[in-house]
Design a protein around this motif. Structure first.
Motif, PDB file in Angstrom:
ATOM      1  N   SER A 140      81.376  15.065   8.980  1.00  0.00           N
ATOM      2  CA  SER A 140      80.726  16.219   9.616  1.00  0.00           C
ATOM      3  C   SER A 140      79.953  15.887  10.876  1.00  0.00           C
ATOM      4  O   SER A 140      79.465  16.802  11.549  1.00  0.00           O
ATOM      5  CB  SER A 140      79.742  16.856   8.629  1.00  0.00           C
ATOM      6  OG  SER A 140      80.369  17.231   7.442  1.00  0.00           O
ATOM      7  N   ARG A 162      76.109  18.842  19.700  1.00  0.00           N
ATOM      8  CA  ARG A 162      75.772  19.900  18.755  1.00  0.00           C
ATOM      9  C   ARG A 162      74.725  20.801  19.400  1.00  0.00           C
ATOM     10  O   ARG A 162      73.911  20.344  20.225  1.00  0.00           O
ATOM     11  CB  ARG A 162      75.176  19.340  17.446  1.00  0.00           C
ATOM     12  CG  ARG A 162      76.127  18.446  16.642  1.00  0.00           C
ATOM     13  CD  ARG A 162      77.214  19.255  15.932  1.00  0.00           C
ATOM     14  NE  ARG A 162      77.974  18.472  14.974  1.00  0.00           N
ATOM     15  CZ  ARG A 162      79.005  17.707  15.257  1.00  0.00           C
ATOM     16  NH1 ARG A 162      79.391  17.550  16.506  1.00  0.00           N
ATOM     17  NH2 ARG A 162      79.676  17.075  14.308  1.00  0.00           N
ATOM     18  N   GLY A 189      77.465  13.764   2.510  1.00  0.00           N
ATOM     19  CA  GLY A 189      78.107  14.900   3.166  1.00  0.00           C
ATOM     20  C   GLY A 189      79.002  15.690   2.226  1.00  0.00           C
ATOM     21  O   GLY A 189      78.601  16.049   1.116  1.00  0.00           O
ATOM     22  N   ALA A 221      76.888   6.873   6.180  1.00  0.00           N
ATOM     23  CA  ALA A 221      76.299   6.537   7.481  1.00  0.00           C
ATOM     24  C   ALA A 221      76.577   7.626   8.509  1.00  0.00           C
ATOM     25  O   ALA A 221      76.920   7.349   9.659  1.00  0.00           O
ATOM     26  CB  ALA A 221      76.848   5.193   7.961  1.00  0.00           C
ATOM     27  N   GLY A 222      76.433   8.894   8.076  1.00  0.00           N
ATOM     28  CA  GLY A 222      76.553  10.007   9.011  1.00  0.00           C
ATOM     29  C   GLY A 222      75.186  10.337   9.599  1.00  0.00           C
ATOM     30  O   GLY A 222      74.272   9.497   9.589  1.00  0.00           O
TER      31      GLY A 222
HETATM   32  C1  LIG Z   1      82.501  21.721  13.626  1.00  0.00           C
HETATM   33  C2  LIG Z   1      81.047  21.524  13.338  1.00  0.00           C
HETATM   34  C3  LIG Z   1      80.113  22.002  14.223  1.00  0.00           C
HETATM   35  C4  LIG Z   1      78.759  21.858  13.947  1.00  0.00           C
HETATM   36  N1  LIG Z   1      77.862  22.318  14.864  1.00  0.00           N
HETATM   37  C5  LIG Z   1      76.548  22.137  14.625  1.00  0.00           C
HETATM   38  C6  LIG Z   1      75.608  22.515  15.628  1.00  0.00           C
HETATM   39  O1  LIG Z   1      75.977  22.998  16.706  1.00  0.00           O
HETATM   40  N2  LIG Z   1      74.286  22.314  15.360  1.00  0.00           N
HETATM   41  C7  LIG Z   1      73.855  21.748  14.184  1.00  0.00           C
HETATM   42  O2  LIG Z   1      72.644  21.631  14.005  1.00  0.00           O
HETATM   43  N3  LIG Z   1      74.728  21.369  13.218  1.00  0.00           N
HETATM   44  C8  LIG Z   1      76.061  21.540  13.421  1.00  0.00           C
HETATM   45  N4  LIG Z   1      76.969  21.117  12.492  1.00  0.00           N
HETATM   46  C9  LIG Z   1      76.496  20.567  11.206  1.00  0.00           C
HETATM   47  C10 LIG Z   1      76.217  19.078  11.256  1.00  0.00           C
HETATM   48  O3  LIG Z   1      77.131  18.402  12.063  1.00  0.00           O
HETATM   49  C11 LIG Z   1      76.143  18.546   9.843  1.00  0.00           C
HETATM   50  O4  LIG Z   1      75.185  19.266   9.108  1.00  0.00           O
HETATM   51  C12 LIG Z   1      75.810  17.062   9.762  1.00  0.00           C
HETATM   52  O5  LIG Z   1      76.634  16.333  10.591  1.00  0.00           O
HETATM   53  C13 LIG Z   1      75.907  16.589   8.317  1.00  0.00           C
HETATM   54  O6  LIG Z   1      75.682  15.206   8.283  1.00  0.00           O
HETATM   55  P1  LIG Z   1      75.868  14.362   6.958  1.00  0.00           P
HETATM   56  O7  LIG Z   1      75.286  13.021   7.239  1.00  0.00           O
HETATM   57  O8  LIG Z   1      75.334  15.142   5.804  1.00  0.00           O
HETATM   58  O9  LIG Z   1      77.438  14.308   6.721  1.00  0.00           O
HETATM   59  P2  LIG Z   1      78.513  13.216   7.216  1.00  0.00           P
HETATM   60  O10 LIG Z   1      78.351  12.903   8.627  1.00  0.00           O
HETATM   61  O11 LIG Z   1      79.837  13.677   6.765  1.00  0.00           O
HETATM   62  O12 LIG Z   1      78.080  11.890   6.417  1.00  0.00           O
HETATM   63  C14 LIG Z   1      78.389  11.642   5.082  1.00  0.00           C
HETATM   64  C15 LIG Z   1      78.958  10.237   5.025  1.00  0.00           C
HETATM   65  O13 LIG Z   1      79.055   9.808   3.661  1.00  0.00           O
HETATM   66  C16 LIG Z   1      80.198   8.985   3.559  1.00  0.00           C
HETATM   67  N5  LIG Z   1      80.579   8.896   2.153  1.00  0.00           N
HETATM   68  C17 LIG Z   1      80.970   9.911   1.355  1.00  0.00           C
HETATM   69  N6  LIG Z   1      81.298   9.451   0.126  1.00  0.00           N
HETATM   70  C18 LIG Z   1      81.108   8.100   0.168  1.00  0.00           C
HETATM   71  C19 LIG Z   1      81.286   7.040  -0.790  1.00  0.00           C
HETATM   72  N7  LIG Z   1      81.738   7.274  -2.015  1.00  0.00           N
HETATM   73  N8  LIG Z   1      80.982   5.766  -0.413  1.00  0.00           N
HETATM   74  C20 LIG Z   1      80.503   5.495   0.836  1.00  0.00           C
HETATM   75  N9  LIG Z   1      80.344   6.474   1.802  1.00  0.00           N
HETATM   76  C21 LIG Z   1      80.634   7.736   1.459  1.00  0.00           C
HETATM   77  C22 LIG Z   1      81.226   9.714   4.423  1.00  0.00           C
HETATM   78  O14 LIG Z   1      82.295   8.908   4.780  1.00  0.00           O
HETATM   79  C23 LIG Z   1      80.366  10.157   5.605  1.00  0.00           C
HETATM   80  O15 LIG Z   1      80.366   9.224   6.658  1.00  0.00           O
HETATM   81  C24 LIG Z   1      78.335  21.234  12.744  1.00  0.00           C
HETATM   82  C25 LIG Z   1      79.286  20.709  11.855  1.00  0.00           C
HETATM   83  C26 LIG Z   1      80.632  20.846  12.143  1.00  0.00           C
HETATM   84  C27 LIG Z   1      81.624  20.301  11.174  1.00  0.00           C
END
Ligand SMILES: Cc1cc2nc3c(=O)[nH]c(=O)nc-3n(C[C@H](O)[C@H](O)[C@H](O)COP(=O)(O)OP(=O)(O)OC[C@H]3O[C@@H](n4cnc5c(N)ncnc54)[C@H](O)[C@@H]3O)c2cc1C
Length: 359
Positions: free
Chosen positions: A44, A50, A197, A12-13
């Motif tokens: 992340s 952002r 993520g 739920a990211g």
């Molecule tokens: C410091 C930083 C700065 C950034 N700055 C920028 C920016 O300025 N501009 C930009 O465009 N992007 C930026 N990014 C990138 C951006 O934030 C990420 O690309 C994005 O948040 C990724 O989202 P996600 O949903 O893939 O990951 P996440 O938010 O990590 O979501 C994945 C989710 O899956 C869950 N999960 C994993 N395994 C399981 C399991 N087995 N069972 C149930 N749940 C599970 C996790 O707990 C997590 O909540 C930045 C990232 C960081 C870290």
């Protein structure tokens, strides 16, 4: 207990929440399974802001940013909150990067300004420059926590189930679909979206994907100073540099000015992040040289995870009943509502997208 839905979304990211929003809005029954609590800070997507930009060296991402703007507005309208501010964004640094970005902006039909370092320093005294600067009024910032919360809320309003503190233990074949196993229940579905993520490699073999712990900081802003969103580009000998950056940042209301210096601290995503004073010291040294508008005596730091591909391209693809949505490498958030739509479309049987995004 066993339950049946059309689509299970793992995570739920930023990506899972927007995918669930688009699937539920299209009338699919959806279960979102998240191992931690709502808006947790272990992955992340946490934090206030952002950088949003249309200024990319690779035109594929300028085009994707272009498609994302109306999608951000759609989510804002559905949720009744402001999420994207096109308040302006700067690029400076490595000259070939600046030239390629200018070509992408021209190719995308975007207005922009090209300034000398002196003219830019006069206009933005909070930053120092030693190269040509590009100003893109269409760039700016997005509100991260607020977006994830809004996308989850509208997904739920459209009928999605949200299950927090629910870790997916396994994804097993089940007829033409899948059985998604958690501690308390098994969810049977036609399709599973793995938007996990930094944990993506737990579900799909992606040997080249790495996880790094990042440590952005916030500094207080000196009186009378303000910051646009900014990207400071580094030379190309840095792996994946074409889509990366050396330093990036922006103003976060109430927190000050953000600075991210990319680290290559590899980590296991299950390891709880601990702030490293040495990385904060590097950020202070950078700001003392390049951010005169930042008061480096007042600094706070957090940790956050990058999920990196070698070329910084995203992975958004489908294999049988499984859709993999891993768009990160530190630059995925700005596209999240559109990536949610692309991923939902794939989950509903739509076409595979760019070859660069394939498994
Ligand atoms: C410091 C930083 C700065 C950034 N700055 C920028 C920016 O300025 N501009 C930009 O465009 N992007 C930026 N990014 C990138 C951006 O934030 C990420 O690309 C994005 O948040 C990724 O989202 P996600 O949903 O893939 O990951 P996440 O938010 O990590 O979501 C994945 C989710 O899956 C869950 N999960 C994993 N395994 C399981 C399991 N087995 N069972 C149930 N749940 C599970 C996790 O707990 C997590 O909540 C930045 C990232 C960081 C870290």
């Amino acid at each position: 207990m066993t339950e049946s839905v059309d689509v299970v979304v793992v995570g739920a990211g930023a990506m899972g929440s927007t995918t669930a929003w688009q699937l539920a809005k299209a009338g699919r029954s959806v279960a979102v399974l998240e191992q931690f609590g709502r808006l947790h800070d272990r992955g992340s997507s946490h934090g206030q802001t952002r950088v949003f930009r249309v200024s990319y060296r690779d035109r594929l991402y300028t085009a994707l940013a272009t498609d994302s703007i109306p999608r951000w507005r759609e989510l804002e309208a559905d949720a009744g909150v402001d999420l994207l501010e096109q308040s302006g964004q700067l690029d400076h640094g490595f000259a070939p990067a600046i030239d390629e970005i200018e070509a992408s902006l021209v190719g995308g039909g975007y207005a922009y300004e090209r300034l000398s370092p002196e003219a830019a320093a006069e206009r933005w005294p909070a930053l120092n420059f030693d190269t040509t600067v590009l100003y893109s009024p269409d760039g700016g910032r997005v509100f991260a926590d607020r977006m994830v919360d809004a996308a989850l809320a509208v997904a739920e309003r459209f009928g999605a189930q949200l299950h927090f503190d629910t870790r997916v233990l396994a994804i097993e074949p089940d007829g033409d679909g899948v059985a998604v196993v958690t501690d308390g229940a098994t969810y049977r579905a036609g399709t599973v979206v793995v938007s996990a993520g930094a944990w993506v490699s737990r579900f799909v073999a992606l040997p080249e994907v790495t996880v790094t712990r990042q440590q952005p900081v916030h500094f207080a802003i000196r009186p009378g100073m303000s910051f646009p969103s900014y990207i400071h580009h580094v030379p190309d000998d840095t792996p994946g540099a074409a889509l990366r950056f050396g330093a990036y940042g922006l103003e976060s209301p109430g927190e000050g000015v953000k600075l991210g210096l990319e680290t290559s601290v590899h980590t296991d995503p299950d390891e709880v992040g601990v702030v490293d004073p040495a990385i904060t010291a590097e950020a202070i040294a950078y700001a003392d040289q390049w951010l005169p508008g930042a008061d480096t005596s007042q600094v706070s730091a957090v940790t956050c995870l990058f999920t990196n591909t070698p070329d910084s391209h995203f992975i958004i693809d489908r294999v049988g009943p499984m859709v993999v949505c891993s768009p990160c490498s530190g630059h995925g958030f700005k596209f999240a509502p559109e990536i949610g739509a692309i991923t939902a479309d794939l989950a509903m049987g739509g076409p595979r997208r760019h070859p660069e995004w394939r498994l």
